[in-house]
Motif scaffolding. Structure first.
Motif, PDB file in Angstrom:
ATOM      1  N   THR A  95      -0.236   2.197  -2.011  1.00 11.75           N
ATOM      2  CA  THR A  95       0.965   1.914  -2.752  1.00 11.75           C
ATOM      3  C   THR A  95       0.407   0.862  -4.053  1.00 11.75           C
ATOM      4  O   THR A  95       0.184   0.139  -3.829  1.00 11.75           O
ATOM      5  N   TYR A 131      -2.739  -0.886   0.948  1.00 12.00           N
ATOM      6  CA  TYR A 131      -2.841   0.290   1.804  1.00 12.00           C
ATOM      7  C   TYR A 131      -2.818  -0.333   3.146  1.00 12.00           C
ATOM      8  O   TYR A 131      -2.971  -1.524   3.652  1.00 12.00           O
ATOM      9  N   GLN A 172       3.299   5.407   8.395  1.00  8.72           N
ATOM     10  CA  GLN A 172       2.927   4.505   7.307  1.00  8.72           C
ATOM     11  C   GLN A 172       2.895   5.176   5.920  1.00  8.72           C
ATOM     12  O   GLN A 172       2.406   6.361   5.778  1.00  8.72           O
ATOM     13  N   THR A 173       3.066   4.467   4.813  1.00 11.47           N
ATOM     14  CA  THR A 173       2.448   4.845   3.614  1.00 11.47           C
ATOM     15  C   THR A 173       1.096   4.320   3.360  1.00 11.47           C
ATOM     16  O   THR A 173       0.770   3.175   3.410  1.00 11.47           O
TER      17      THR A 173
END
Length: 348
Positions: A127, A114, A123-124
Motif C-alpha cells: 500500500t 507491505y 492480506q494486502t
C-alpha cells in the motif's frame, strides 16, 4: 502454541491461523531486521528506535523537545568539578536527539506499507504512502537541517574547550575540522546523516517512479531548504553554507553512483545543472568572501562533474563526514569512554 497430544493436524492449522488473524486484527505484524535496518527501506512502520504512532507527528514533537533541551543546555549539564570539555559529550545525544525519529519519518518518503502476504490469506501485499503524507514527512525532515535547528549559539561553543589529558575524544564525539569543539562540523554531521537517507538510491528510484510526489519535487525542496533558505546573521549563514555543501556533495555522489538507476542519476545531474546556474546567478551579488567562495566552489565542482575536466582535489566533493554512531544504545568500548554517562540539562 502447543496442542494436546493427538490433536488433529487440520485443527492445529485452523487454530494457528486464528492466532495470526487475531494478531493482524489488533494491528500487529511481523517484519524483520532486513526491513528495518537498510537506509533505503520503504516500510513506514518498521524502525529500531522510533516512538509515537505517527512518524511525522512524533518527529515534530521530538523537534520541540530538542529545541527546549538546547535552550536550557549549559554548564549545569555536567557535575561540579568535571572538565568543561565534557559538555561536548553530553551535548551529542541532545543535539542529535531527533536522529532516530528522522530515520522513521524519512521512510515515509517514497514509502509503502507491505506485509509478508501469502496467497489466499487476505492480506494486502503493498500500500503506497499517500502523497500528502510524504510531503508532510519531507517538510518535517527538512526542518531538522534548517540553520535555526542546527546552529549552536556562540556563547555555548565558547565554554567548551578541547578535551584534557585522560578524557580523550571518542567515536561518539562530534567530528571536528579544528582542534577542539567545532559547531560547524557538528551541523554538517547531523545534516550528513539526514541528507544521505533522503538521497538513498533506492528511495530516489521509488520517488522517480511515483506520479503524485516525485523525485524532481523532493530534490527541488531539498535544494530550496539548503541553498535558498536566506539565513540571517553570520552564525546561521555559516550553518546554511555547511548544510548546502553536504547537499551538494551528496547530489554529486548520487549522480555518480553506479548502483543508482540511470533515471535517478540523470535527475540528479539535472538538479546539479540547475544549481550551477543558480550559484552563477548569485555570485555577482554575493556580499561576503565566505559567500562568494562557497558559490564559486559549487560552480566549479558541478562543472568538473559535467565536463569531466580532471582530478583536481579542490573540485571533488569532500568525503562523507563521520557521524557519531549512536547505536547500539548503552554500549561502551572501553573504560575511558565517558559518552554513555550522560547527564541531562538541569532546570534553573
Amino acid at each position: 502454541t502447543e496442542f494436546k497430544p493427538g490433536t488433529d493436524e487440520n485443527a492445529q492449522h485452523t487454530a494457528l491461523d486464528k492466532i495470526i488473524a487475531d494478531s493482524r486484527a489488533h494491528g500487529l505484524r511481523f517484519l524483520t531486521d532486513q526491513d528495518a535496518r537498510p537506509p533505503g527501506s520503504p516500510n513506514p512502520y518498521t524502525h529500531l528506535w522510533d516512538s509515537g504512532t505517527n512518524a511525522v507527528d512524533e518527529l515534530n514533537r521530538v523537534l520541540d523537545v530538542r529545541a527546549r533541551a538546547m535552550q536550557r543546555f549549559g554548564e549545569a549539564a555536567i557535575r561540579e568539578g568535571e572538565p568543561m570539555a565534557l559538555l561536548e559529550d553530553v551535548l551529542v545525544p541532545i543535539y542529535m536527539y531527533d536522529r532516530y525519529q528522522v530515520e522513521a519519518a524519512t521512510k515515509v518518503i517514497g514509502g509503502y506499507d507491505y506485509t509478508y502476504a501469502l496467497r489466499g490469506d487476505g492480506q494486502t501485499p503493498t500500500t503506497p504512502v499517500p502523497a500528502a503524507e510524504q510531503r508532510r514527512a519531507l517538510a518535517a525532515v527538512l526542518k531538522t537541517i534548517a540553520p535555526e535547528t542546527l546552529a549552536i549559539p556562540d556563547a555555548l561553543a565558547a565554554i567548551i574547550p578541547p578535551h584534557p589529558e585522560g578524557f580523550p575524544r571518542t567515536r561518539e564525539s562530534f567530528p571536528t575540522n579544528t582542534f577542539g569543539f567545532d559547531p560547524i562540523a557538528a551541523a554538517q554531521a547531523s545534516a550528513q546523516e539526514i541528507i544521505e537517507r533522503l538521497l538513498d538510491p533506492t528511495r530516489a528510484e521509488r520517488l522517480r517512479q511515483q506520479k503524485d510526489f516525485t523525485l524532481n519535487e523532493m530534490l527541488d525542496q531539498l535544494i530550496k531548504a539548503t541553498w535558498q533558505s536566506n539565513a540571517v546573521g553570520e552564525n546561521l549563514a555559516a550553518v546554511q553554507r555547511a548544510t548546502a555543501d553536504v547537499a551538494l556533495s551528496e547530489l554529486i555522489r548520487l549522480a555518480s553512483d553506479e548502483h543508482a538507476s540511470s533515471g535517478v542519476r540523470a535527475m540528479a545531474m539535472l538538479k546539479l545543472h540547475e544549481l550551477r546556474a543558480l550559484a552563477a546567478q548569485s555570485l555577482n551579488s554575493a556580499a561576503t568572501p565566505q559567500e562568494k567562495s562557497h558559490l564559486l566552489s559549487a560552480i566549479l565542482q558541478i562543472r568538473n562533474l559535467e565536463e569531466g575536466t580532471g582530478q583536481n582535489p579542490a573540485l571533488k566533493p569532500r568525503a562523507p563526514i563521520e557521524v557519531p554512531p549512536g547505536a547500539p544504545i548503552g554500549m561502551t568500548d572501553n573504560a575511558n569512554d565517558l559518552t554513555n554517562d550522560f547527564s541531562l540539562p538541569q532546570a534553573r
